[in-house]
Design a protein around this motif. Structure first.
Motif, PDB file in Angstrom:
ATOM      1  N   PHE A 180       2.522  -1.817  10.295  1.00 47.99           N
ATOM      2  CA  PHE A 180       1.828  -2.862   8.981  1.00 47.99           C
ATOM      3  C   PHE A 180       2.221  -1.691   7.342  1.00 47.99           C
ATOM      4  O   PHE A 180       1.343  -1.498   7.336  1.00 47.99           O
ATOM      5  CB  PHE A 180       0.544  -3.493   9.538  1.00 47.99           C
ATOM      6  CG  PHE A 180       0.315  -4.586   8.074  1.00 47.99           C
ATOM      7  CD1 PHE A 180       0.472  -6.153   8.148  1.00 47.99           C
ATOM      8  CD2 PHE A 180      -0.658  -4.804   7.122  1.00 47.99           C
ATOM      9  CE1 PHE A 180       0.330  -6.689   7.665  1.00 47.99           C
ATOM     10  CE2 PHE A 180      -1.452  -5.859   6.469  1.00 47.99           C
ATOM     11  CZ  PHE A 180      -0.154  -6.735   6.626  1.00 47.99           C
ATOM     12  N   SER A 235      14.212  -1.854  -1.276  1.00 45.89           N
ATOM     13  CA  SER A 235      15.249  -2.352  -2.387  1.00 45.89           C
ATOM     14  C   SER A 235      15.318  -3.932  -1.504  1.00 45.89           C
ATOM     15  O   SER A 235      15.454  -5.045  -2.712  1.00 45.89           O
ATOM     16  CB  SER A 235      16.507  -2.546  -1.931  1.00 45.89           C
ATOM     17  OG  SER A 235      16.564  -0.826  -1.759  1.00 45.89           O
ATOM     18  N   VAL A 283      12.514   3.375  -6.954  1.00 43.97           N
ATOM     19  CA  VAL A 283      13.014   1.781  -6.841  1.00 43.97           C
ATOM     20  C   VAL A 283      12.475   1.169  -7.814  1.00 43.97           C
ATOM     21  O   VAL A 283      10.849   1.884  -8.763  1.00 43.97           O
ATOM     22  CB  VAL A 283      12.699   1.408  -5.601  1.00 43.97           C
ATOM     23  CG1 VAL A 283      11.661   1.033  -5.087  1.00 43.97           C
ATOM     24  CG2 VAL A 283      13.258  -0.175  -5.552  1.00 43.97           C
ATOM     25  N   GLN A 295      -4.826   0.412  15.828  1.00 42.21           N
ATOM     26  CA  GLN A 295      -4.476  -0.017  17.132  1.00 42.21           C
ATOM     27  C   GLN A 295      -2.748   0.121  17.144  1.00 42.21           C
ATOM     28  O   GLN A 295      -1.385  -0.583  16.569  1.00 42.21           O
ATOM     29  CB  GLN A 295      -3.738  -1.997  16.715  1.00 42.21           C
ATOM     30  CG  GLN A 295      -5.684  -2.919  16.827  1.00 42.21           C
ATOM     31  CD  GLN A 295      -5.891  -2.656  18.451  1.00 42.21           C
ATOM     32  OE1 GLN A 295      -5.117  -3.267  19.272  1.00 42.21           O
ATOM     33  NE2 GLN A 295      -7.080  -2.337  17.672  1.00 42.21           N
ATOM     34  N   HIS A 303       2.928   6.539   3.339  1.00 41.41           N
ATOM     35  CA  HIS A 303       2.918   7.048   3.244  1.00 41.41           C
ATOM     36  C   HIS A 303       2.774   8.466   2.583  1.00 41.41           C
ATOM     37  O   HIS A 303       2.481   8.952   1.699  1.00 41.41           O
ATOM     38  CB  HIS A 303       4.776   7.598   2.699  1.00 41.41           C
ATOM     39  CG  HIS A 303       5.955   6.304   3.872  1.00 41.41           C
ATOM     40  ND1 HIS A 303       6.070   7.463   4.876  1.00 41.41           N
ATOM     41  CD2 HIS A 303       6.450   6.065   2.612  1.00 41.41           C
ATOM     42  CE1 HIS A 303       6.947   6.161   4.554  1.00 41.41           C
ATOM     43  NE2 HIS A 303       7.346   5.228   3.642  1.00 41.41           N
ATOM     44  N   VAL A 343       5.100  -5.224  15.076  1.00 43.01           N
ATOM     45  CA  VAL A 343       4.410  -3.972  15.446  1.00 43.01           C
ATOM     46  C   VAL A 343       4.786  -2.808  13.719  1.00 43.01           C
ATOM     47  O   VAL A 343       5.724  -3.135  13.279  1.00 43.01           O
ATOM     48  CB  VAL A 343       5.604  -3.262  16.353  1.00 43.01           C
ATOM     49  CG1 VAL A 343       4.380  -2.350  17.130  1.00 43.01           C
ATOM     50  CG2 VAL A 343       5.087  -4.337  17.717  1.00 43.01           C
ATOM     51  N   ALA A 353       8.762  -2.819  12.790  1.00 39.81           N
ATOM     52  CA  ALA A 353       9.002  -2.562  11.319  1.00 39.81           C
ATOM     53  C   ALA A 353       8.336  -0.745  11.516  1.00 39.81           C
ATOM     54  O   ALA A 353       6.926  -0.909  10.609  1.00 39.81           O
ATOM     55  CB  ALA A 353       8.579  -3.072  10.335  1.00 39.81           C
ATOM     56  N   VAL A 354       8.060  -0.320  12.700  1.00 37.10           N
ATOM     57  CA  VAL A 354       7.693   0.973  12.758  1.00 37.10           C
ATOM     58  C   VAL A 354       7.748   2.405  12.104  1.00 37.10           C
ATOM     59  O   VAL A 354       7.529   3.445  11.952  1.00 37.10           O
ATOM     60  CB  VAL A 354       7.110   1.048  14.254  1.00 37.10           C
ATOM     61  CG1 VAL A 354       6.907   0.054  14.803  1.00 37.10           C
ATOM     62  CG2 VAL A 354       8.437   1.123  14.629  1.00 37.10           C
TER      63      VAL A 354
HETATM   64  C1  LIG Z   1       7.299   9.820   0.678  1.00 35.47           C
HETATM   65  C2  LIG Z   1       8.243   8.704   0.796  1.00 35.47           C
HETATM   66  C3  LIG Z   1       8.863   8.138  -0.682  1.00 35.47           C
HETATM   67  C4  LIG Z   1       9.842   7.179  -0.409  1.00 35.47           C
HETATM   68  N1  LIG Z   1      10.102   6.617  -1.796  1.00 35.47           N
HETATM   69  C5  LIG Z   1      10.986   5.215  -1.818  1.00 35.47           C
HETATM   70  C6  LIG Z   1      11.080   4.873  -2.887  1.00 35.47           C
HETATM   71  O1  LIG Z   1      10.353   5.089  -3.785  1.00 35.47           O
HETATM   72  N2  LIG Z   1      11.856   3.873  -2.696  1.00 35.47           N
HETATM   73  C7  LIG Z   1      11.862   3.115  -1.505  1.00 35.47           C
HETATM   74  O2  LIG Z   1      13.251   1.880  -1.633  1.00 35.47           O
HETATM   75  N3  LIG Z   1      12.198   3.974  -0.261  1.00 35.47           N
HETATM   76  C8  LIG Z   1      11.335   4.941  -0.881  1.00 35.47           C
HETATM   77  N4  LIG Z   1      10.876   5.343   0.834  1.00 35.47           N
HETATM   78  C9  LIG Z   1      12.090   4.515   1.944  1.00 35.47           C
HETATM   79  C10 LIG Z   1      10.649   3.499   2.716  1.00 35.47           C
HETATM   80  O3  LIG Z   1      10.900   4.542   3.807  1.00 35.47           O
HETATM   81  C11 LIG Z   1      10.162   3.229   2.587  1.00 35.47           C
HETATM   82  O4  LIG Z   1       9.303   2.917   1.517  1.00 35.47           O
HETATM   83  C12 LIG Z   1       8.974   1.618   3.319  1.00 35.47           C
HETATM   84  O5  LIG Z   1       7.625   2.653   3.799  1.00 35.47           O
HETATM   85  C13 LIG Z   1       9.299   1.606   4.091  1.00 35.47           C
HETATM   86  O6  LIG Z   1       8.422   0.356   4.893  1.00 35.47           O
HETATM   87  P1  LIG Z   1       8.667   0.272   6.725  1.00 35.47           P
HETATM   88  O7  LIG Z   1       7.334  -0.975   6.755  1.00 35.47           O
HETATM   89  O8  LIG Z   1       9.833  -0.464   7.261  1.00 35.47           O
HETATM   90  O9  LIG Z   1       8.165   1.781   7.223  1.00 35.47           O
HETATM   91  P2  LIG Z   1       6.166   2.706   7.085  1.00 35.47           P
HETATM   92  O10 LIG Z   1       6.424   2.699   5.737  1.00 35.47           O
HETATM   93  O11 LIG Z   1       7.538   3.925   7.594  1.00 35.47           O
HETATM   94  O12 LIG Z   1       5.790   1.714   8.022  1.00 35.47           O
HETATM   95  C14 LIG Z   1       5.580   2.216   9.682  1.00 35.47           C
HETATM   96  C15 LIG Z   1       4.582   1.319   9.688  1.00 35.47           C
HETATM   97  O13 LIG Z   1       4.108   1.442  11.243  1.00 35.47           O
HETATM   98  C16 LIG Z   1       3.148   1.648  11.713  1.00 35.47           C
HETATM   99  N5  LIG Z   1       3.223   2.874  12.894  1.00 35.47           N
HETATM  100  C17 LIG Z   1       4.361   3.295  13.812  1.00 35.47           C
HETATM  101  N6  LIG Z   1       4.467   3.334  15.106  1.00 35.47           N
HETATM  102  C18 LIG Z   1       3.252   2.718  14.929  1.00 35.47           C
HETATM  103  C19 LIG Z   1       3.045   1.734  16.896  1.00 35.47           C
HETATM  104  N7  LIG Z   1       3.282   1.663  17.824  1.00 35.47           N
HETATM  105  N8  LIG Z   1       2.070   1.164  16.783  1.00 35.47           N
HETATM  106  C20 LIG Z   1       1.056   0.227  15.479  1.00 35.47           C
HETATM  107  N9  LIG Z   1       1.959   0.420  14.280  1.00 35.47           N
HETATM  108  C21 LIG Z   1       2.573   1.492  14.248  1.00 35.47           C
HETATM  109  C22 LIG Z   1       2.971   3.139  10.935  1.00 35.47           C
HETATM  110  O14 LIG Z   1       1.637   3.828  10.800  1.00 35.47           O
HETATM  111  C23 LIG Z   1       2.769   2.596   9.299  1.00 35.47           C
HETATM  112  O15 LIG Z   1       1.811   2.352   8.540  1.00 35.47           O
HETATM  113  C24 LIG Z   1      10.284   6.717   1.063  1.00 35.47           C
HETATM  114  C25 LIG Z   1      10.071   7.421   1.669  1.00 35.47           C
HETATM  115  C26 LIG Z   1       9.294   8.181   1.696  1.00 35.47           C
HETATM  116  C27 LIG Z   1       8.928   9.150   3.393  1.00 35.47           C
END
Ligand SMILES: Cc1cc2nc3c(=O)[nH]c(=O)nc-3n(C[C@H](O)[C@H](O)[C@H](O)COP(=O)(O)OP(=O)(O)OC[C@H]3O[C@@H](n4cnc5c(N)ncnc54)[C@H](O)[C@@H]3O)c2cc1C
Length: 433
Positions: free
Chosen positions: A15, A405, A59, A122, A47, A13, A162-163
């Motif tokens: 991407f 990281s 990073v 989705q 984002h 969940v 991973a939302v």
């Molecule tokens: C502005 C900003 C800059 C950042 N820069 C850095 C950086 O330079 N270095 C670093 O290490 N970290 C950084 N971060 C931290 C950030 O959390 C990570 O970079 C990364 O986005 C984590 O990835 P993720 O896939 O876990 O979460 P996310 O990137 O948040 O992705 C989650 C995905 O899940 C989807 N989603 C949510 N709910 C649902 C649902 N119910 N059904 C289907 N899809 C869903 C969302 O649309 C999204 O695409 C930053 C964060 C922000 C806000």
């Protein structure tokens, strides 16, 4: 609800980068798993509302989706540069820190190659247990909805959540959550920029919060051609720099995850508090200098477009038509002031609480909200699906958990957990393989 019920070994969940890294790890392991990732957005975006001009990664580019796990992977940032014909020009820039725009482009390039693994538009709206033989829970039904409101139900053996985080709206703004003048930083570009461009007068804007997003947004507004009047409001006395010095940076090494996990609970908490200034309520040092310079120059020229309201808390907020009135009080006590703004931007961060995710519906089957070292949440006897969490384990796995990281290493650990029921020794995939 559509009649079709597709069956999967794994449903991911979300991407974003976390599940994208997992999709790649599964592909590189040639995992014999029927996996699908469901993403709410219409296409890949990292984002997107914070892809500000002149914002850089915090990073190193080496910490991409794959390199820590497999430096020979075709999905590395270097492979991306090569594919785009920018390798040598990137080298000439002599930086480890690409722009956020470029890293988003890299992620999008990788996601395009994984598009058979992902179904966009989705939004997952529910996860329900499926009873198997002898009263056990054998599988999960995952219900998603597209932008037309059409629902699809899919069945899976395992789930990876991973939302990302949920935008924090401080209590004082709770009653105004849906007011059009209150905007969380996660919606900044698409909401604020058109309003600035459409306005026939300089807007009065409050930016709340002293972290990286607050500072970036303040700086972006200060450089906007619409020349808004901006108050930068935060509780602390000063903008503090993010500590990214080398010894401290070792807390983001993959090996540090096990070190944190193996500590007693109090010690883990102490580590999070000790190193919070690597990630929370801190700002890149160069940006602090730029903002300081801007206020200094304003003093020199005698302008008043920008206000620095430090040591200040928002005591109350109320709607005044299309505007919002704020009562602003010194944190140390004393007389407050009242101001009215066209826009109030909440750069107040994100929260990640397992109990508030889609897993809420499975509460009776979960043993608490923490995972084991392999990111697998504990479940009651007779509940067979494995549920893995990415980005929700900071308390147990350390500060790297919500960041980029350790992405490739974590993805591979989860891939091994997903494969475990299907093969004898899922092991680790190395560059040599
Ligand atoms: C502005 C900003 C800059 C950042 N820069 C850095 C950086 O330079 N270095 C670093 O290490 N970290 C950084 N971060 C931290 C950030 O959390 C990570 O970079 C990364 O986005 C984590 O990835 P993720 O896939 O876990 O979460 P996310 O990137 O948040 O992705 C989650 C995905 O899940 C989807 N989603 C949510 N709910 C649902 C649902 N119910 N059904 C289907 N899809 C869903 C969302 O649309 C999204 O695409 C930053 C964060 C922000 C806000």
């Amino acid at each position: 609800m559509s009649e079709q019920l597709s069956r999967h070994d794994v449903i991911g969940v979300g991407f974003g980068p976390s599940n994208l890294a997992l999709a790649i790890a599964l592909q590189e392991r040639k995992a014999p798993l029927q996996a699908v990732f469901l993403e709410a957005r219409p296409s890949f975006a990292w984002h997107p509302d914070m892809l500000l001009d002149n914002s850089d990664m915090q990073v190193s580019f080496i910490k991409d989706l794959v390199t820590l796990r497999n430096p020979a992977s075709p999905y590395s940032f270097l492979s991306y540069l090569h594919a785009k014909g920018r390798m040598e020009r990137f080298i000439n820039r002599k930086t480890f820190y690409p722009s956020r725009q470029e890293f988003n482009d890299y992620f999008t390039w990788a996601a395009m190659q994984m598009q058979d693994s992902c179904q966009y538009d989705q939004r997952v709206v529910g996860v329900e247990p499926v009873a198997g033989a002898e009263g056990c829970i054998s599988q999960l039904d995952v219900i998603s909805e597209n932008s037309k409101g059409e629902q699809i139900q899919r069945r899976t053996s395992d789930l990876v959540l991973a939302v990302g985080g949920k935008p924090v709206v401080p209590e004082v703004f709770a009653g105004l959550k849906d007011h059009p003048a209150i905007i969380h930083s996660s919606a900044y570009l698409s909401t604020v920029k058109p309003r600035l461009a459409a306005s026939d007068r300089p807007l009065k804007i409050a930016v709340i919060g002293s972290g990286q997003s607050g500072a970036e947004i303040f700086w972006d507004l200060a450089n906007d051609p619409a020349r808004p009047q901006v108050d930068f409001i935060f509780r602390s006395h000063a903008l503090k720099p993010a500590d990214d010095t080398p010894f401290v940076n070792e807390i983001f090494d993959a090996s540090f995850t096990s070190f944190v996990f193996d500590q007693p609970r109090e010690q883990r908490r102490a580590l999070l508090a000790e190193y919070a200034n690597t990630n929370y309520s801190v700002v890149d040092g160069d940006l602090i200098s730029q903002i300081y310079g801007l206020f200094y120059e304003q003093d020199v020229t005698g302008g008043d477009a920008y206000g620095l309201m430090r040591g200040t808390r928002v005591a109350a907020a109320e709607a005044r038509g299309s505007q919002v009135g704020l009562s602003l009080c010194p944190v140390q006590g004393g007389a407050g002031t009242a101001r009215t703004y066209d826009l109030v931007i909440l750069a107040t961060g994100y929260q990640r609480r397992v109990g508030e995710t889609l897993l809420a519906g499975l509460k009776g089957y979960l043993e608490g909200t923490e995972t084991d070292r392999s990111y697998r949440i504990g479940t009651v006897p007779g509940f067979r699906p494995q549920i893995f969490l990415q980005g929700y384990c900071e308390d147990t796995h350390g500060l790297s958990d919500t960041l980029l990281s350790v992405l490739p290493v974590r993805a591979d650990e989860i891939a091994a957990g997903l494969l475990a029921p299907h093969c004898e020794d899922p092991g680790m995939l190395t560059a040599a393989e």
